[in-house]
Write an enzyme that holds these catalytic residues in place. Structure first.
Site, PDB file in Angstrom:
ATOM      1  N   GLU A  92     -27.515   8.654  -4.042  1.00  0.00           N
ATOM      2  CA  GLU A  92     -26.578   8.006  -4.968  1.00  0.00           C
ATOM      3  C   GLU A  92     -25.494   7.264  -4.172  1.00  0.00           C
ATOM      4  O   GLU A  92     -24.294   7.496  -4.345  1.00  0.00           O
ATOM      5  CB  GLU A  92     -25.991   9.003  -5.970  1.00  0.00           C
ATOM      6  CG  GLU A  92     -27.080   9.611  -6.833  1.00  0.00           C
ATOM      7  CD  GLU A  92     -26.596  10.324  -8.100  1.00  0.00           C
ATOM      8  OE1 GLU A  92     -25.387  10.555  -8.263  1.00  0.00           O
ATOM      9  OE2 GLU A  92     -27.461  10.645  -8.947  1.00  0.00           O
ATOM     10  N   GLU A 103     -34.403  12.373  -9.139  1.00  0.00           N
ATOM     11  CA  GLU A 103     -33.548  13.252  -9.967  1.00  0.00           C
ATOM     12  C   GLU A 103     -33.774  12.859 -11.414  1.00  0.00           C
ATOM     13  O   GLU A 103     -33.558  11.696 -11.782  1.00  0.00           O
ATOM     14  CB  GLU A 103     -32.059  13.097  -9.618  1.00  0.00           C
ATOM     15  CG  GLU A 103     -31.689  13.800  -8.329  1.00  0.00           C
ATOM     16  CD  GLU A 103     -30.190  13.824  -8.067  1.00  0.00           C
ATOM     17  OE1 GLU A 103     -29.401  13.911  -9.043  1.00  0.00           O
ATOM     18  OE2 GLU A 103     -29.812  13.761  -6.887  1.00  0.00           O
TER      19      GLU A 103
END
Ligand code: AHR
Length: 511
Positions: A191, A313
């Site tokens: 991220e 994810e």
């Protein structure tokens, strides 16, 4: 006439069309469903690692070198192919050298993202690799790009994979591991648009190129390098990375998507009504749009589909359970989560030409977990049973499916498909079909036609519960688990199946 139209338009509920039919063409089975689609994710977050997976050698909980025996067994039973570690957001704060060597000498650190707890680093690289070997999973390591250095990452790879007489390989030997491990999946940051460094895609792609240049292959090990991909609908991130990173430098590009409709009001994992059931399943089904649109961008730059889309994810994210630390993301898991997982796994299978890996978040005690633990007790969640049921698809060949006449749920201005399916054929010629019926109330009859093969014998199993919010809990008989299923009839080249409401049916067709 006008009035009828208006009534139909406002109606929220299942709409029936013609006879629902699934056509499977076994002769079209060419694409491999990479087993890594059934991947997992274990972060240093709450009690995923500590307490959930790792209790230490001196724990009264039965363990192997500190890793819980009950967890090893349960995870082996679902054949976890790959596990991502150490984060998540934690990864970009993690300095791997703090987690090696004698435990009493390992420095402590603060887990700034997850509850501000003190991390004692007793579970580090050697423990993670041991865990992978014990459960038979491949490691997927997320390297620290946000606060780490290129040198630190390069050393980590050398420590893990080099057989040479060099400082890092010798450090591994000093720590009790002579032979190097094989590590394939290597994440370059997590991220990076958010907790991994708040970067812009142009900056991250340059940084990726630099880090990836120093992610060397030692001693015959070959890394599969994965760039930190987009947050859900951020198509620009994918576009910029695909444009700026040479194809030879990246084998995978990730995507994260959590099924959360409102981040400030996520809702309860177990207390919900039918509207909330449909609403979540509808929101979660946006994964299809995401996979299609990110794929379309990737196709522009990589027509041969060499780069994998790694949904590393995904899952549901509810309010934490009452009385638990909000930073620990401990949530229950109901039949609703199971149906959302089953639907997403069907989708990933059906897009196996581009989706190379997926990692549900997370393995134990965090978000949509497989397992919940309380001291020495353990609960297998409904989602665990989905992974158990679907493991038959791992590395099998996808059978293209065509659906017609399927019921839909009319959600005022959106329509939710109530049935989804995926099918595959394995090396033994056995066909496995997994079908989700999202209808909270109604059974649906579906005709399955099989082209290119014959049906002589079939077996079935089903995952469902009495209520839409059935779940498994400590000290209680399981409400949701896999049961044998006989609600189908083999006829000629097909099967008629009566799908129970709110269920996942798995049919195996033997030659
Ligand atoms: O899975 C929990 C967190 O969600 C991860 O640490 C992060 O990558 C994501 O935002």
């Amino acid at each position: 006439m006008k009035k009828t139209f208006l009534i139909l338009f406002l109606f929220a509920g299942p709409l029936m069309f013609a006879q629902a039919k699934i056509t499977l063409d076994a002769s079209g089975a060419k694409t491999q469903i990479h087993k890594e689609i059934y991947g997992h994710f274990a972060e240093h977050l709450g009690s995923c690692i500590y307490g959930g997976i790792y209790v230490g050698e001196n724990s009264p909980i039965p363990n192997t070198r500190g890793i819980r025996n009950d967890i090893i067994k349960a995870l082996k039973d679902i054949s976890i192919p790959v596990i991502r570690w150490p984060g998540g957001c934690f990864a970009d704060t993690y300095h791997w050298k703090d987690g090696i060597g004698p435990k009493e000498k390992r420095p402590k650190m603060m887990n700034v993202h997850w509850g501000g707890t003190v991390e004692d680093n007793s579970f580090g690289t050697n423990e993670f690799m041991d865990f992978c070997e014990l459960i038979g999973a491949e490691p997927y390591i997320s390297a620290n790009v946000g606060s780490g250095t290129v040198k630190e990452m390069q050393d980590w790879i050398e420590y893990l994979t080099s057989d040479a007489d060099t400082p890092m390989a010798n450090l591994r030997r000093e720590n009790g591991r002579d032979k190097p491990w094989k590590v394939k999946f290597w994440g370059v940051g997590n991220e990076s648009w958010g907790c991994g460094g708040e970067m812009r895609p142009e900056f991250y792609s340059d940084l990726y190129r630099r880090f990836a240049s120093f992610a060397f292959n030692y001693s015959g090990n070959r890394l599969f390098k994965i760039a930190s991909g987009a947050n859900a609908f951020d198509y620009n991130w994918t576009e910029v990375l695909m444009k700026n990173i040479p194809l030879w430098q990246m084998q995978g590009l990730s995507l994260h998507f959590y099924a959360v409709e409102n981040w400030s009001k996520k809702g309860s994992a177990t207390q919900f009504d039918e509207n909330q059931w449909y609403s979540l399943l509808n929101f979660s089904s946006q994964m299809e749009e995401l996979v299609n649109r990110h794929t379309a961008i990737m196709d522009k730059y990589d027509k041969e589909k060499r780069i994998g889309l790694m949904v590393d994810e995904w899952g549901t994210w509810w309010d934490v359970e009452k009385g638990t630390n909000p930073g620990f993301l401990f949530q229950q898991n109901s039949l609703r989560d199971a149906i959302a997982a089953g639907s997403n796994l069907n989708l990933f299978n059906n897009h196996a030409d581009r989706v190379r890996m997926a990692n549900i978040a997370q393995t134990v005690n965090v978000l949509q977990s497989m397992i919940l633990t309380k001291d020495k007790e353990m609960v297998l969640t409904p989602t665990y049973y989905v992974f158990k049921m679907y493991k038959v698809h791992q590395d099998a060949k996808l059978i293209p499916a065509q659906l017609s006449g399927m019921p839909v749920y009319n959600m005022h201005n959106e329509k939710l498909d109530l049935i989804n399916v995926s099918a595959s054929v394995n090396n033994e010629g056995e066909i496995n079909i997994t079908i989700c019926n999202l209808d909270a109330e109604k059974e649906h009859n579906v005709e399955i036609e099989l082209k290119g093969t014959s049906v002589s014998r079939a077996e079935g199993e089903v995952l469902t519960g009495d209520k839409i919010n059935s779940y498994n809990d400590f000290g209680k008989t399981e409400e949701v688990h896999i049961k044998p299923f006989g609600g189908f009839k083999v006829k000629g080249n097909g099967i008629d199946v009566a799908l129970p409401s709110k269920s996942i049916v798995h049919l195996t067709i033997k030659k």
